[in-house]
Design an enzyme around this catalytic site. Sequence first.
Site, PDB file in Angstrom:
ATOM      1  N   LYS A  13       0.925  -1.128  -0.004  1.00 20.11           N
ATOM      2  CA  LYS A  13      -0.079  -0.056   0.017  1.00 20.11           C
ATOM      3  C   LYS A  13       0.666   1.230   0.093  1.00 20.11           C
ATOM      4  CE  LYS A  13      -4.342  -1.899   1.260  1.00 20.11           C
ATOM      5  NZ  LYS A  13      -3.812  -3.368   1.297  1.00 20.11           N
TER       6      LYS A  13
HETATM    7  C1  LIG Z   1      -4.669  -4.491   0.474  1.00 24.02           C
HETATM    8  C2  LIG Z   1      -3.603  -5.610   0.377  1.00 24.02           C
HETATM    9  C3  LIG Z   1      -4.115  -6.631  -0.410  1.00 24.02           C
HETATM   10  C4  LIG Z   1      -5.162  -6.554  -1.589  1.00 24.02           C
HETATM   11  O1  LIG Z   1      -5.104  -5.543  -2.385  1.00 24.02           O
HETATM   12  P1  LIG Z   1      -6.376  -5.019  -3.484  1.00 24.02           P
HETATM   13  O2  LIG Z   1      -5.893  -3.866  -4.183  1.00 24.02           O
HETATM   14  O3  LIG Z   1      -7.461  -4.364  -2.226  1.00 24.02           O
HETATM   15  O4  LIG Z   1      -6.995  -6.058  -4.133  1.00 24.02           O
HETATM   16  C5  LIG Z   1      -3.083  -7.645  -0.706  1.00 24.02           C
HETATM   17  N1  LIG Z   1      -2.225  -7.855   0.204  1.00 24.02           N
HETATM   18  C6  LIG Z   1      -1.792  -7.049   1.031  1.00 24.02           C
HETATM   19  C7  LIG Z   1      -0.762  -7.359   2.030  1.00 24.02           C
HETATM   20  C8  LIG Z   1      -2.668  -5.949   1.222  1.00 24.02           C
HETATM   21  O5  LIG Z   1      -2.125  -5.214   2.192  1.00 24.02           O
END
Ligand SMILES: *Cc1c(COP(=O)(O)O)cnc(C)c1O
Length: 475
Positions: free
Chosen positions: A119
């Site tokens: 993120k």
């Molecule tokens: C947010 C997240 C995801 C999922 O990503 P999306 O964009 O919501 O599909 C997968 N793995 C981790 C570690 C995340 O923090």
Amino acid sequence: MPEYVSTRDPQAAPHTFSEVVLDGLAADGGLYVPTSHARLDYQDLRGLLGIEYIDLFTDIFGTFVGDDIAQSTQADLARQAYHSNKFPNAQHGNIAPLTEVGADFYVQDLSGGPTAAFKDMAMQPLGGYTSYLLEQLDREILIVGATTGDTGPAAEAAFKGMARTKLIMLSPQEGMSDFQKAQMGELSGGNIVNLAVDGTFDDCQDLVKLIKEDPELGKLVGNVNSINWARIAAQVPYYFSGYLQAVGKNVGQEVDFVVPTGNFGNILAGYMAREMGLPIRRLIAAANENDVVHSLIQTGEYVRPDQKYETSSPSMDITVASNFERLLYDLLDKDPVKTAAFMRSFKQTRVAKLSDFGVSASALRDVQFDSGRSTHQDRLGSIIWANQNKPGFTIDPHTADAVTIGRAKREKGVPIVCLSTAKPVKFEPTLQEALGYTPVREERFVRVGQDPNNGFIRVSTDPETLKQRIHNLVS
Ligand SMILES: *Cc1c(COP(=O)(O)O)cnc(C)c1O
């Protein structure tokens, strides 16, 4: 100049990049999408070979920004977002490097940022761009969110100290790991406020909703969750980077990507990259036991389950995949009325079927989406598999979901890239369970987690007390 419309707006009123970033969600409840996008040909792709990640980012992300912001400013914002004091890999120019775990089988590291989760890749530029735009428009913004895991720390790390922003994060008293609590607690102070709610995550989400609906506070509120288009756009560049690393000189060769999927934001960025001309063959969604997206791709039916399982890849524990609406809009020939009707049906009855809207049930597979589902045992197996194939290499449980599906779906002669969305340090108990030991932490994370409850203000679930508190914080 890129323009944006809401997926549910029959008037298709155009919006600028600045509006889209600062609003997040469209007023009609739809999601903003660009009305057109850049298209790169073979020569353009070759031109990107070997360039540093920050320059690649500036080029690709810039196509979504347009002349709203000067080129030199965009380059500065990118350099700040991906500075080596937050992304140690930036020292080598490659922020999202590949590791080859098997023949033509790669894992791409997207979690080298300050909070050890992918993120950061999108949140860091969003923080800088938001603050810059607010300065230009002489405005301020209040960001209120609820978190159990990765979004909270990444948002706080990105907005910490950013002028004209105030970020209030609600989290349940119980439920977060000590590591995650400590990551957030450390950032408390200045424009960052952490509230520990005496309640569940659902209570936190309800409170956030009430704050957004408050006539005064609501006006100040912005959305930094993954429905914000800037977050999607900021995730497109790493697909280009991963692709170019995987093919080397063979630009033009097709590559498969496997994406640990929750809210469908990450994989939607991959779709965008492919629409822009990147030779991605399949976009493969990896789900855990919460397999909404897997069944959607396989059956064309979007079904919201009654129950959410708590799994060892918690950031993928979802019952709705909000960003799917953007792909849906394309599948429905960019028809906002049909899109709104589909989403209404999903909301009201918890089921919506592509075949009821004039689209084939196999539409997603027809446009080269694929999917798989993995279990806790699969994740443990893939953590061990990766570690045996590449001694010393460790992956977290979300990455392990992708690797599980990647192993099942790989085809000879087609390079496959599994996206790594978090570092093992965030999920040490699962690593311990799989490998019998906990990997050595990077120096910068060694002390995190020692005082997990520091930096939080405890609050009750009473909405009026909370609103009063927030009024005081913002005035
Ligand atoms: C947010 C997240 C995801 C999922 O990503 P999306 O964009 O919501 O599909 C997968 N793995 C981790 C570690 C995340 O923090």
